[in-house]
Design a protein around this motif. Structure first.
Motif, mmCIF file in Angstrom:
data_model
loop_
_atom_site.group_PDB
_atom_site.id
_atom_site.type_symbol
_atom_site.label_atom_id
_atom_site.label_comp_id
_atom_site.label_asym_id
_atom_site.label_seq_id
_atom_site.Cartn_x
_atom_site.Cartn_y
_atom_site.Cartn_z
ATOM 1 N N PRO A 183 0.784 -1.232 0.000
ATOM 2 C CA PRO A 183 0.000 0.000 0.000
ATOM 3 C C PRO A 183 0.823 1.293 0.000
ATOM 4 O O PRO A 183 0.356 2.310 -0.479
ATOM 5 N N THR A 184 2.024 1.236 0.542
ATOM 6 C CA THR A 184 2.856 2.435 0.540
ATOM 7 C C THR A 184 4.153 2.127 -0.183
ATOM 8 O O THR A 184 4.693 1.028 -0.067
ATOM 9 N N GLY A 185 4.663 3.087 -0.923
ATOM 10 C CA GLY A 185 5.908 2.880 -1.650
ATOM 11 C C GLY A 185 7.098 2.896 -0.717
ATOM 12 O O GLY A 185 7.000 3.213 0.454
ATOM 13 N N GLY A 186 8.246 2.527 -1.274
ATOM 14 C CA GLY A 186 9.480 2.564 -0.499
ATOM 15 C C GLY A 186 9.846 1.217 0.068
ATOM 16 O O GLY A 186 9.173 0.217 -0.181
ATOM 17 N N PRO A 187 10.909 1.173 0.837
ATOM 18 C CA PRO A 187 11.383 -0.096 1.394
ATOM 19 C C PRO A 187 10.340 -0.752 2.298
ATOM 20 O O PRO A 187 9.581 -0.081 2.979
ATOM 21 N N VAL A 188 10.311 -2.072 2.254
ATOM 22 C CA VAL A 188 9.416 -2.858 3.093
ATOM 23 C C VAL A 188 10.280 -3.596 4.102
ATOM 24 O O VAL A 188 11.261 -4.232 3.745
ATOM 25 N N ASN A 189 9.921 -3.504 5.370
ATOM 26 C CA ASN A 189 10.691 -4.133 6.433
ATOM 27 C C ASN A 189 10.368 -5.625 6.468
ATOM 28 O O ASN A 189 9.606 -6.096 7.293
ATOM 29 N N ILE A 225 6.445 -14.895 -9.929
ATOM 30 C CA ILE A 225 6.138 -13.548 -9.439
ATOM 31 C C ILE A 225 5.926 -12.680 -10.660
ATOM 32 O O ILE A 225 6.760 -12.650 -11.568
ATOM 33 N N PHE A 226 4.812 -11.986 -10.686
ATOM 34 C CA PHE A 226 4.458 -11.124 -11.806
ATOM 35 C C PHE A 226 4.140 -9.749 -11.246
ATOM 36 O O PHE A 226 3.301 -9.625 -10.360
ATOM 37 N N CYS A 227 4.829 -8.739 -11.733
ATOM 38 C CA CYS A 227 4.591 -7.374 -11.265
ATOM 39 C C CYS A 227 3.561 -6.728 -12.186
ATOM 40 O O CYS A 227 3.840 -6.437 -13.342
ATOM 41 N N PHE A 228 2.352 -6.539 -11.671
ATOM 42 C CA PHE A 228 1.230 -6.027 -12.461
ATOM 43 C C PHE A 228 1.319 -4.515 -12.676
ATOM 44 O O PHE A 228 1.023 -4.013 -13.738
ATOM 45 N N HIS A 229 1.733 -3.797 -11.647
ATOM 46 C CA HIS A 229 1.749 -2.331 -11.716
ATOM 47 C C HIS A 229 2.913 -1.820 -10.876
ATOM 48 O O HIS A 229 3.148 -2.305 -9.774
ATOM 49 N N SER A 272 6.814 -1.205 -9.755
ATOM 50 C CA SER A 272 8.034 -2.005 -9.770
ATOM 51 C C SER A 272 8.347 -2.466 -8.357
ATOM 52 O O SER A 272 7.832 -1.926 -7.383
ATOM 53 N N VAL A 273 9.199 -3.477 -8.271
ATOM 54 C CA VAL A 273 9.620 -3.996 -6.982
ATOM 55 C C VAL A 273 11.062 -4.470 -7.105
ATOM 56 O O VAL A 273 11.447 -5.049 -8.109
ATOM 57 N N GLU A 274 11.858 -4.165 -6.085
ATOM 58 C CA GLU A 274 13.228 -4.662 -6.045
ATOM 59 C C GLU A 274 13.251 -5.861 -5.114
ATOM 60 O O GLU A 274 12.792 -5.780 -3.981
ATOM 61 N N VAL A 275 13.751 -6.974 -5.609
ATOM 62 C CA VAL A 275 13.786 -8.198 -4.816
ATOM 63 C C VAL A 275 15.197 -8.767 -4.812
ATOM 64 O O VAL A 275 16.006 -8.456 -5.690
ATOM 65 N N VAL A 276 15.448 -9.601 -3.824
ATOM 66 C CA VAL A 276 16.735 -10.295 -3.753
ATOM 67 C C VAL A 276 16.454 -11.718 -3.289
ATOM 68 O O VAL A 276 15.602 -11.944 -2.439
ATOM 69 N N PHE A 286 17.523 -7.298 -7.857
ATOM 70 C CA PHE A 286 17.126 -6.852 -9.190
ATOM 71 C C PHE A 286 15.728 -6.243 -9.114
ATOM 72 O O PHE A 286 14.979 -6.507 -8.183
ATOM 73 N N THR A 287 15.401 -5.436 -10.109
ATOM 74 C CA THR A 287 14.125 -4.736 -10.134
ATOM 75 C C THR A 287 13.206 -5.381 -11.148
ATOM 76 O O THR A 287 13.586 -5.589 -12.302
ATOM 77 N N MET A 288 11.989 -5.693 -10.714
ATOM 78 C CA MET A 288 10.959 -6.213 -11.622
ATOM 79 C C MET A 288 10.061 -5.048 -12.002
ATOM 80 O O MET A 288 9.607 -4.302 -11.143
ATOM 81 N N LEU A 289 9.831 -4.882 -13.289
ATOM 82 C CA LEU A 289 8.962 -3.805 -13.782
ATOM 83 C C LEU A 289 7.656 -4.344 -14.291
ATOM 84 O O LEU A 289 7.551 -5.417 -14.770
#
Length: 117
Positions: free
Chosen positions: A77-83, A96-100, A102-106, A114-117
Motif C-alpha cells: 500500500p505504501t511505496g518505499g522499502p518494506v521491512n 512472481i508477476f509485477c502487475f503495476h 516495480s519492486v526490487e527483490v533479492v 534486481f528490479t521487476m517492472l
C-alpha cells in the motif's frame, strides 16, 4: 550433534525448557490434487488480509486445490522499502508477476538484488 543425543527427540532443561529435535529440511509433501474450476476476477471491493511487513494479500485459489497450490495477489500500500525478512517457500514452482509499478527483490544465494517492472 545427534551422536551426543542418541535417539532422544526432546531434551528438557532443569528449568523445564523443552528443546525438540526435528528434521531441519523435511521433504516436500504434495497432497493429492482436488481439482476445481477457479475464476477469480479483480475488483476494488476484493477482500485483502494483512500479511508480512504490512503487505496485503488476496488468495487467488481459495480452496488451494486441496492444499496443492497457493496463488496470492500481493499489494504494497505504501511505496518505499518494506521491512521484510529472509524467508523461503518450499514449493515446486513459484512465479512472481509485477502487475503495476516495480519492486526490487533479492534471492538469498542467487545474486544481487534486481528490479521487476
Amino acid at each position: 550433534n545427534r551422536t551426543v543425543l542418541g535417539d532422544a527427540q526432546e531434551l528438557v532443561a532443569p528449568n523445564g525448557t523443552r528443546v525438540q529435535m526435528v528434521d531441519a529440511n523435511p521433504p516436500l509433501t504434495i497432497p493429492p490434487l482436488v481439482a476445481s474450476l477457479v475464476v477469480n476476477k479483480f475488483s476494488q471491493e476484493a477482500a485483502w488480509s494483512r500479511g508480512r511487513a504490512g503487505m496485503l494479500y488476496r488468495d487467488l485459489i481459495p480452496d488451494r486445490h486441496g492444499g496443492r497450490f497457493v496463488a496470492s495477489h500481493i499489494k504494497i500500500p505504501t511505496g518505499g522499502p518494506v521491512n521484510d525478512y529472509v524467508h523461503f517457500h518450499k514449493v515446486k514452482f513459484q512465479i512472481i508477476f509485477c502487475f503495476h509499478g516495480s519492486v526490487e527483490v533479492v534471492y538469498q544465494d542467487q545474486g544481487a538484488a534486481f528490479t521487476m517492472l
